[in-house]
Design an enzyme around this catalytic site. Structure first.
Site, PDB file in Angstrom:
ATOM      1  N   LYS A   1      -8.393  -2.698  58.148  1.00  0.00           N
ATOM      2  CA  LYS A   1      -8.491  -2.486  56.711  1.00  0.00           C
ATOM      3  C   LYS A   1      -9.822  -3.023  56.212  1.00  0.00           C
ATOM      4  O   LYS A   1     -10.328  -4.023  56.737  1.00  0.00           O
ATOM      5  CB  LYS A   1      -7.346  -3.206  55.984  1.00  0.00           C
ATOM      6  CG  LYS A   1      -7.297  -2.989  54.474  1.00  0.00           C
ATOM      7  CD  LYS A   1      -6.193  -3.844  53.845  1.00  0.00           C
ATOM      8  CE  LYS A   1      -6.090  -3.592  52.345  1.00  0.00           C
ATOM      9  NZ  LYS A   1      -5.174  -4.552  51.676  1.00  0.00           N
TER      10      LYS A   1
ATOM     11  N   HIS B   1       1.289 -13.019  48.563  1.00  0.00           N
ATOM     12  CA  HIS B   1       2.109 -12.313  49.548  1.00  0.00           C
ATOM     13  C   HIS B   1       1.981 -12.991  50.910  1.00  0.00           C
ATOM     14  O   HIS B   1       1.065 -13.782  51.145  1.00  0.00           O
ATOM     15  CB  HIS B   1       1.667 -10.852  49.674  1.00  0.00           C
ATOM     16  CG  HIS B   1       0.298 -10.693  50.273  1.00  0.00           C
ATOM     17  ND1 HIS B   1      -0.861 -11.011  49.589  1.00  0.00           N
ATOM     18  CD2 HIS B   1      -0.096 -10.276  51.504  1.00  0.00           C
ATOM     19  CE1 HIS B   1      -1.914 -10.779  50.369  1.00  0.00           C
ATOM     20  NE2 HIS B   1      -1.469 -10.341  51.543  1.00  0.00           N
TER      21      HIS B   1
ATOM     22  N   ASP C   1       1.880 -11.603  55.040  1.00  0.00           N
ATOM     23  CA  ASP C   1       1.591 -10.345  55.725  1.00  0.00           C
ATOM     24  C   ASP C   1       2.790  -9.864  56.538  1.00  0.00           C
ATOM     25  O   ASP C   1       3.525 -10.663  57.120  1.00  0.00           O
ATOM     26  CB  ASP C   1       0.379 -10.513  56.647  1.00  0.00           C
ATOM     27  CG  ASP C   1      -0.919 -10.709  55.876  1.00  0.00           C
ATOM     28  OD1 ASP C   1      -0.944 -10.392  54.677  1.00  0.00           O
ATOM     29  OD2 ASP C   1      -1.900 -11.176  56.483  1.00  0.00           O
TER      30      ASP C   1
ATOM     31  N   HIS D   1      -0.548 -16.267  50.535  1.00  0.00           N
ATOM     32  CA  HIS D   1      -1.945 -16.252  50.125  1.00  0.00           C
ATOM     33  C   HIS D   1      -2.194 -15.153  49.102  1.00  0.00           C
ATOM     34  O   HIS D   1      -1.365 -14.274  48.887  1.00  0.00           O
ATOM     35  CB  HIS D   1      -2.858 -16.080  51.345  1.00  0.00           C
ATOM     36  CG  HIS D   1      -2.617 -14.815  52.117  1.00  0.00           C
ATOM     37  ND1 HIS D   1      -1.507 -14.626  52.918  1.00  0.00           N
ATOM     38  CD2 HIS D   1      -3.335 -13.668  52.215  1.00  0.00           C
ATOM     39  CE1 HIS D   1      -1.551 -13.435  53.481  1.00  0.00           C
ATOM     40  NE2 HIS D   1      -2.645 -12.823  53.061  1.00  0.00           N
TER      41      HIS D   1
END
Length: 368
Positions: A235, A254, A256, A310
Site C-alpha cells: 500500500k 485501528h 491491522d 495506532h
C-alpha cells in the site's frame, strides 16, 4: 460516484489561500466530512511534548537468544518496534519511495484508471481515498441482511480519512494482479519487485523469532499463517497538506488485520500509538522498518503478542507518505490459536475462522 480525493481538495485550498481576499476564511476550513469528533481530534487527544522511543531491534545481533527475547518483549508490551540492520539496501528503499511519489504526482485522470475494478473482483486493491467495506458471498456469516445493511450504512457515513492510497498485492505471484500496478513511472514494477524480494527474507526471520518466543518450532508461525501462500499486500498512503490538521486524521485509530505490517514512512512525522489510553507521536529512525503486530499474530499467539492500536496525523505544510506492506493469511486459510499453546490453564481466547470471514466482519464492523 467516487468522492473527491484529499489530494485534489488540498490543491484547491492552496490555490484559494493564495488569494488574499479569501485567505482568512479558507485557511481555517476543511470540508465537514473530514472533521473528527472531539474525542478523536489530534489537538485535543495528543500528549504534546513527548515523543515515544519505541523498542529498536537490531537484526544484526548475533546472540539469538537475546534477539528472540527483545522481539518477544516488544511484541508483548508495545505491539510494535523498529528494525535496523535488516539487510534491505537503502537504495532499494529509496527507489520504492521515489516511484510511489512519482505515481501520486501524475494527473488525476491517469491515477483514476487504477480505481476501476475488473468484473467480478471483490478484493481491496486499487487507487482510492477510502477503504471499501469488504464484500463476500460466503454464507457462513450469521448476521441477517438487515444488520449488515445497518452496519454498512454506518461505515459509509463515517468521517472520511485525509488520505489517498493505492493497494496491490506484491507476493506471492499467484496473488498478483498487474491490473492494479501503475505502468507509469516505467520503473514502478521493478522497484516493487526488488523490495518484495528483500522483504520476504526479513519477515520470515521475524516469524521464526516470534515462534521461538512462543516456545514452538521456528516454522510454526509461518505455517499457521498460511505457509508459502501468505499474501504480501502493498500500500502507498498519500497524506497531502491539510488546512486544519488539528481537526482531521489521515487514518483513524485501528489495529491491522494482518499477521504483521512492515511500514516505511517518509521524513514527515505522523504515526501515533495509544499507550494507557493516551496518544503519543512516535520517533522514526531513517531507513528503519517499523513493524506492527497485527490481529492474526495476536490470534495465533493466543494473545501473548498484542496488535498495536495506532493512527496517523497530517501536516499543514508538508505531504506525508508511507509504504506499509500487510502480510496476511490467504483468504480461505483458517486462523486460530496455535494448538500447542492451548492448555487447561491457557484456554483459547479467540475463535478459529477463515481469514476471509474475519476480514469481512472487521471491515463491515460486525462482531467476530
Amino acid at each position: 460516484m467516487e468522492v473527491e480525493k484529499p489530494q485534489n481538495i488540498s490543491m484547491t485550498y492552496n490555490r484559494k489561500a493564495g488569494d488574499n481576499s479569501n485567505s482568512n476564511s479558507i485557511k481555517n476550513m476543511i470540508p465537514s466530512e473530514f472533521i473528527r469528533s472531539e474525542k478523536e481530534q489530534p489537538a485535543l487527544t495528543t500528549v504534546e511534548g513527548t515523543v515515544l522511543e519505541v523498542p529498536t531491534i537490531d537484526l544484526g545481533e548475533r546472540d539469538e537468544e537475546k534477539l528472540v527475547g527483545a522481539i518477544s518483549k516488544a511484541s508483548q508490551e508495545w505491539g510494535l518496534f523498529q528494525v535496523v540492520n535488516h539487510g534491505i539496501p537503502v537504495p532499494v528503499i529509496q527507489k520504492l519511495q521515489s516511484v510511489g511519489k512519482e505515481f501520486f504526482e501524475l494527473p488525476q485522470q491517469e491515477k483514476e484508471a487504477y480505481s476501476i475494478k475488473p468484473a467480478g473482483y471483490e478484493g481491496s486493491e486499487g487507487y482510492a481515498t477510502k477503504i471499501r467495506p469488504f464484500t463476500t458471498t460466503n454464507s457462513n456469516n450469521n448476521n441477517d441482511s438487515q444488520q449488515q445493511q445497518q452496519q454498512q450504512k454506518q461505515a459509509d457515513d463515517s468521517v472520511r480519512p485525509w488520505v489517498d492510497h493505492l493497494f496491490h498485492n506484491i507476493w506471492p505471484p499467484s496473488a498478483i494482479n498487474y491490473h492494479f500496478w501503475p505502468k507509469n513511472p516505467p520503473s514502478y514494477r521493478e522497484a516493487n519487485e526488488e523490495y518484495a524480494k528483500h522483504l520476504i527474507g526479513v519477515t520470515e526471520k521475524l516469524m521464526a523469532y516470534w515462534a521461538k518466543g512462543l516456545g514452538v518450532e521456528e516454522g510454526r508461525i509461518k505455517e499457521a499463517g498460511g505457509g508459502d501462500e501468505i499474501v504480501y499486500l502493498g500500500k502507498i498512503n498519500y497524506y497531502p497538506p491539510c488546512p486544519c490538521p488539528e481537526l482531521a486524521l489521515g487514518v483513524a485509530a485501528h489495529t491491522d488485520l494482518s499477521l504483521l505490517t512492515v511500514l516505511i514512512p517518509n521524513d514527515v512525522a505522523g504515526l501515533q500509538v495509544c499507550r494507557d489510553g493516551l496518544w503519543y507521536n512516535v520517533h522514526y529512525i531513517p531507513n528503519a522498518l517499523i513493524i506492527h503486530i497485527g490481529d492474526q499474530l495476536e490470534v495465533l499467539s493466543n494473545g501473548k503478542y498484542k496488535a498495536v492500536l495506532h493512527r496517523t496525523t497530517v501536516n499543514k505544510e508538508k505531504t506525508r507518505m508511507s509504504w506499509p506492506v500487510f502480510i496476511e493469511p490467504p483468504p480461505h486459510h483458517v486462523v486460530g490459536p496455535i494448538p500447542e499453546l492451548i492448555t487447561h490453564q491457557n484456554p483459547p481466547n479467540y475463535k478459529t475462522k477463515k481469514f476471509v470471514d474475519y476480514k469481512y466482519c472487521k471491515l463491515n464492523r460486525l462482531p467476530q
